[in-house]
Design an enzyme around this catalytic site. Sequence first.
Site, PDB file in Angstrom:
ATOM      1  N   HIS A 144      -5.299   9.759  -0.084  1.00 56.01           N
ATOM      2  CA  HIS A 144      -5.240   9.108   1.146  1.00 56.01           C
ATOM      3  C   HIS A 144      -5.353   9.849   2.477  1.00 56.01           C
ATOM      4  CE1 HIS A 144      -3.000   6.222   3.694  1.00 56.01           C
ATOM      5  NE2 HIS A 144      -3.100   5.411   2.915  1.00 56.01           N
ATOM      6  N   ASP A 180       0.912  -1.179   0.174  1.00 52.70           N
ATOM      7  CA  ASP A 180       0.025  -0.198   0.019  1.00 52.70           C
ATOM      8  C   ASP A 180       0.859   1.196   0.068  1.00 52.70           C
ATOM      9  OD1 ASP A 180      -2.200  -1.831   0.325  1.00 52.70           O
ATOM     10  OD2 ASP A 180      -3.050  -0.762   1.767  1.00 52.70           O
ATOM     11  N   ASP A 181       0.470   2.198  -0.533  1.00 49.51           N
ATOM     12  CA  ASP A 181       0.765   3.729  -0.387  1.00 49.51           C
ATOM     13  C   ASP A 181       1.717   4.098  -1.463  1.00 49.51           C
ATOM     14  OD1 ASP A 181      -0.978   3.573   1.832  1.00 49.51           O
ATOM     15  OD2 ASP A 181       0.325   4.512   3.208  1.00 49.51           O
ATOM     16  N   HIS A 220       7.042  11.299   1.479  1.00 51.24           N
ATOM     17  CA  HIS A 220       8.224  10.745   0.640  1.00 51.24           C
ATOM     18  C   HIS A 220       9.417  11.042   1.479  1.00 51.24           C
ATOM     19  CE1 HIS A 220       5.774   9.367  -2.382  1.00 51.24           C
ATOM     20  NE2 HIS A 220       5.149  10.562  -2.572  1.00 51.24           N
ATOM     21  N   HIS A 279      -6.005   3.230  -4.320  1.00 51.66           N
ATOM     22  CA  HIS A 279      -5.839   3.327  -2.987  1.00 51.66           C
ATOM     23  C   HIS A 279      -6.154   4.689  -2.476  1.00 51.66           C
ATOM     24  CE1 HIS A 279      -4.914   2.142   1.157  1.00 51.66           C
ATOM     25  NE2 HIS A 279      -3.976   2.789   1.286  1.00 51.66           N
TER      26      HIS A 279
HETATM   27 ZN   LIG Z   1      -2.795   3.423   2.873  1.00 53.24          ZN
END
Ligand SMILES: [Zn+2]
Length: 503
Positions: A344, A289-290, A446, A340
């Site tokens: 977010h 994920d992500d 990041h 996703h």
């Molecule tokens: Zn996530």
Amino acid sequence: MISIVIPALNEEKLLPDCLRSLRNQDHAGEYEIIVADNGSTDNTADIARQFGARVITCSEEKSVFYARQVGADAASGDIIAQADADTVYPEDWLRRIAEKFASRPEVVAITGRFVYRKSPWWAGCEYFLRRFGNWITSLFGPPVVISGATLAFRRWAFESLNGYRGLTYSADQIGITNRLSKLGKVIYDKDLYVITSSRAVQKPVYVIIRDLFGHLSRWVLFSIREQMRSAHRFTWKTRPRRLATSLLSILVFVVSFSSYGYFSPSSPVFGKVYAEENTKNKVVALTFDDGPNEPYTSQILDILAANNIKATFFVIGKNVELYPDIAKRIIAEGSVLGNHSYSHDANHALTEFGAKDLEKNQETISNTLGVLPYLYRPPHGKKSPWELQAIKKLGMIEVTWSVSANDQHIFAVFGHPTPEIFAREIVKGVDPGAIVLLHDGYGTQHDNAKADRSLTVKTLPLIIAQLKTKGYSFVTVPELLNVPAYIGGIVGALPVSSSAANR
Ligand SMILES: [Zn+2]
């Protein structure tokens, strides 16, 4: 004289702050501090003595209630105040207790409230619900939301009712106050607040909600049982109280059921969710994920390629815009890309925003990569009616997970886990048909420590090797669930830039 009783098991870290605050009370009367040491192997007892507390050792039974009972048995005050080692007490705490008892002889117990030292984002909501619950129930009888860290009672009442002994439910909170309410009034004083450590809530939110759900279910059962027991004593006088308790039970149940639907990754409350596949075949789907989030996504793809394994990546739209070539590489190498959300957002599921955000990501992925994902995974696994409606409309399905050593949890339990511990926590949860949650990114961030996924990169080869040894083979989520990876297949050519293709 007031006796403060603190049960303690290996509390050397937090106990000094607690005792310091209890030493600094502005109460003019006499008081003693008793630490009931429930078998500590650290310096708890020494620290307690340094702060002038009486230490009673009781290690026959490892239980908070047992320690509280032993401490209370040793108390010589006519008022006993329950306290906790992970809690800090404002200087007027004891004075307030003493004044209340002195001015109101009909009162047998006083409870207050706690606030977290470091408040989680939902703390305000919890505080409100606690106060609301106590306000409603105080109209009819004793408050129901008792904090074990700030509760004081008269010793004669406590002793004549056999203390905590024999209580099966919430002995140092609802159990004891229910018992005491037979002899006099139990009151709630909102100004009798204490500051408790947030260690009880340093867990992933869905774990807290699951625990809360279990807690509330037990409370509802307890209330029903209590009412059945008193059914023969039914009078018009007790009726409003019982009506209120019943209504509150229903309200609590509805709220916790919705919370369970919202937070628990596998709950089907708001619609169909795929958290695993029901199969006897030893297959497992790894998901990340992500991402994309460099350099970790590329490193993970390298490891997957070296092992000839395909996985499923639930990507965030903003990150796809940042690393389009890496997203292309995921598809080009046969792994699957899922949606996703675009941004977010932590509270995405609370409003219609979540639905718009996931639609926006479909657009972003489609425009950038030429595919329309069939799979959606909500951020944090939080689900809402809006999102489930949106994915239905878009012709998608919702996928969560059955195994995660979720990072927050593993960091809370193990500090900085080694790849070996991380792999062990994952592998032990895998059954045939499992969907494993791992992370190659951290939301849309990041360049901070949390976005550093080198632990996942180091752990992945161990997970793969250990699962292979156990006889597992690796599939993508669409292969596992026997569904398409993309809506309408892969549309158009996929120009993979040389920099990504040549890795
Ligand atoms: Zn996530």
